[in-house]
Enzyme design. Structure first.
Site, PDB file in Angstrom:
ATOM      1  N   TRP A 165       0.810  -1.082   0.070  1.00 28.07           N
ATOM      2  CA  TRP A 165       0.059   0.017  -0.184  1.00 28.07           C
ATOM      3  C   TRP A 165       0.693   1.228   0.011  1.00 28.07           C
ATOM      4  O   TRP A 165       0.621   2.283  -0.654  1.00 28.07           O
ATOM      5  CB  TRP A 165      -0.834  -0.101   1.306  1.00 28.07           C
ATOM      6  CG  TRP A 165      -1.753  -1.358   1.008  1.00 28.07           C
ATOM      7  CD1 TRP A 165      -1.887  -2.227   2.008  1.00 28.07           C
ATOM      8  CD2 TRP A 165      -2.855  -1.430   0.128  1.00 28.07           C
ATOM      9  NE1 TRP A 165      -2.720  -3.220   1.573  1.00 28.07           N
ATOM     10  CE2 TRP A 165      -3.249  -2.792   0.494  1.00 28.07           C
ATOM     11  CE3 TRP A 165      -3.172  -0.819  -0.873  1.00 28.07           C
ATOM     12  CZ2 TRP A 165      -4.451  -3.307  -0.187  1.00 28.07           C
ATOM     13  CZ3 TRP A 165      -4.289  -1.369  -1.732  1.00 28.07           C
ATOM     14  CH2 TRP A 165      -4.821  -2.677  -1.542  1.00 28.07           C
ATOM     15  N   ASP A 181      -1.010   6.166   6.646  1.00 28.93           N
ATOM     16  CA  ASP A 181      -2.052   5.379   6.407  1.00 28.93           C
ATOM     17  C   ASP A 181      -2.111   4.558   7.546  1.00 28.93           C
ATOM     18  O   ASP A 181      -1.321   3.719   7.839  1.00 28.93           O
ATOM     19  CB  ASP A 181      -1.773   4.573   5.013  1.00 28.93           C
ATOM     20  CG  ASP A 181      -2.903   3.718   4.747  1.00 28.93           C
ATOM     21  OD1 ASP A 181      -3.794   3.443   5.583  1.00 28.93           O
ATOM     22  OD2 ASP A 181      -2.847   2.784   3.638  1.00 28.93           O
ATOM     23  N   LYS A 202     -11.192  -2.375   8.503  1.00 28.74           N
ATOM     24  CA  LYS A 202     -10.102  -3.430   9.428  1.00 28.74           C
ATOM     25  C   LYS A 202     -10.258  -3.412  10.881  1.00 28.74           C
ATOM     26  O   LYS A 202     -10.149  -4.344  11.390  1.00 28.74           O
ATOM     27  CB  LYS A 202      -8.844  -3.016   8.759  1.00 28.74           C
ATOM     28  CG  LYS A 202      -8.494  -3.247   7.411  1.00 28.74           C
ATOM     29  CD  LYS A 202      -7.147  -2.902   7.112  1.00 28.74           C
ATOM     30  CE  LYS A 202      -6.750  -2.880   5.347  1.00 28.74           C
ATOM     31  NZ  LYS A 202      -6.917  -4.223   4.977  1.00 28.74           N
TER      32      LYS A 202
END
Length: 362
Positions: free
Chosen positions: A102, A174, A198
């Protein structure tokens, strides 16, 4: 009712109390006579939900007054574009630490709009560690510096005490897979973003914390929907927001607060993770894939060293009432995602199964 232990990396398990509360309000929210799924985002009922969610999130994360909180759509992947479009305001330069897939995608997206410099990378060892950095290598006039605080696929994390000191350069993080899991100092960051699915709620909403001075500098070709100021000015309701996902986030925030806040989550998560890591470290069959000092509290990858045994483990674990333990294809083996909502009973069930499987297959 049969409930499995869901070790999915995301969408992941939610607190049972939250699901039960949502269930009780599914047909009618309070005295509204309708579900949150049905109500207008302009209604007073939803506005109460939205304001409560923002207030709780601000309280839990200890967000200072000079930061805004947004609930947006498009996942963390849309943030990869929004960040450079809004923050590339002076030099069009940004620094990145590549610690997983990511972070790499975020860097590639920023490179479409400006200069994206890789300060350090752990790709040489399948992202199994957090690389050390020297501040002398940082770009002093960068518009922002980006990290992925927890790497879901590879199971590494930046500990709160190891967050890079970027000085006057805004630090962007992030936190999709470790938001609300341990205490981070928001003041160290210019922007924090997290897909909810998540550790915070269901898929469909992304929470953004952004410092006020970073607003209002979007490039002139930035689409209206990708300008943070659009959403600040309209209280996350410029278009129809993901109402039900925000509602579930509110319920999760209430659950976190009732269970000791983020500090309470951190204590429980460290206990869960340590118990699982200790078992893996003392096993003759299983092996962790991450440098010990950089291990995630949320995502625990491990292998047996045999693809056949790994596949059998995943197959047999399903029969034992555990789901989604298969590791990501880039790492292999298994991965147990043990987010806030995973109870200690889930860890104990997993360890009991691992012991039994090891005896039968060692």
């Amino acid at each position: 009712m049969k409930r499995v232990y869901n070790f999915s990396a995301g969408p992941s398990c939610l607190p049972l109390e939250v699901l039960e509360k949502a269930g009780s309000e599914m047909v009618s929210y309070g005295d509204a006579g309708m579900s949150v799924m049905e109500m207008s985002h302009r209604s007073s009922y939803f506005d109460d939900i939205l304001q409560a969610a923002k207030s709780l999130y601000r309280e839990l994360m200890n967000v200072p007054d000079n930061y805004e909180i947004l609930f947006l759509q498009g996942g963390a992947s849309t943030q990869f574009a929004m960040i450079p479009l809004n923050l590339f305001s002076k030099t069009n330069k940004a620094d990145f630490m590549l610690t997983g897939s990511w972070a790499k995608k975020a860097c590639q997206e920023s490179a479409r709009y400006g200069e994206a410099k890789v300060i350090a990378s752990s790709q040489d060892k399948t992202f199994s560690y957090i690389p050390k950095v020297d501040p002398k290598d940082f770009t002093p006039d960068a518009d922002f510096f980006h990290i992925c605080a927890n790497n879901t696929i590879y199971g590494t994390r930046f500990k709160p005490e190891n967050i890079p000191d970027t000085g006057n350069v805004p630090l962007v993080a992030d936190m999709s897979s470790n938001i609300l899991s341990e205490v981070y100092d928001v003041k160290k960051f210019g922007l924090i973003y997290a897909g909810a699915q998540k550790n915070m709620g269901p898929a469909g909403v992304t929470a953004v914390i952004i410092r006020n001075d970073l607003l209002g500098h979007a490039k002139d070709f930035t689409p209206t929907m990708l300008d943070y100021k659009t959403h600040v000015d309209n209280d996350s309701c410029y278009n129809t927001p993901p109402c039900y996902s925000i509602y579930i986030c509110k319920l999760v925030y209430e659950w976190v607060k009732a269970n000791g806040g983020v500090a309470g989550m951190e204590a429980a998560n460290k206990e869960k993770a340590q118990k699982l890591y200790d078992f893996i470290d003392n096993s003759k069959l299983y092996k962790g894939t991450v440098v010990a000092e950089d291990r995630s509290l949320m995502n625990v990858p491990f292998i047996t060293g045999s693809d056949e045994l790994d596949a059998l483990f995943v197959k047999e674990s399903k029969k034992a009432g555990m789901e989604n333990l298969k590791g990501h294809r880039s790492v292999g083996g298994m991965r147990a995602s043990i987010y806030n909502a995973m109870p200690m009973a889930g860890i104990d069930t997993l360890i009991d199964f691992m012991q039994k499987f090891e005896k039968e297959n060692a």
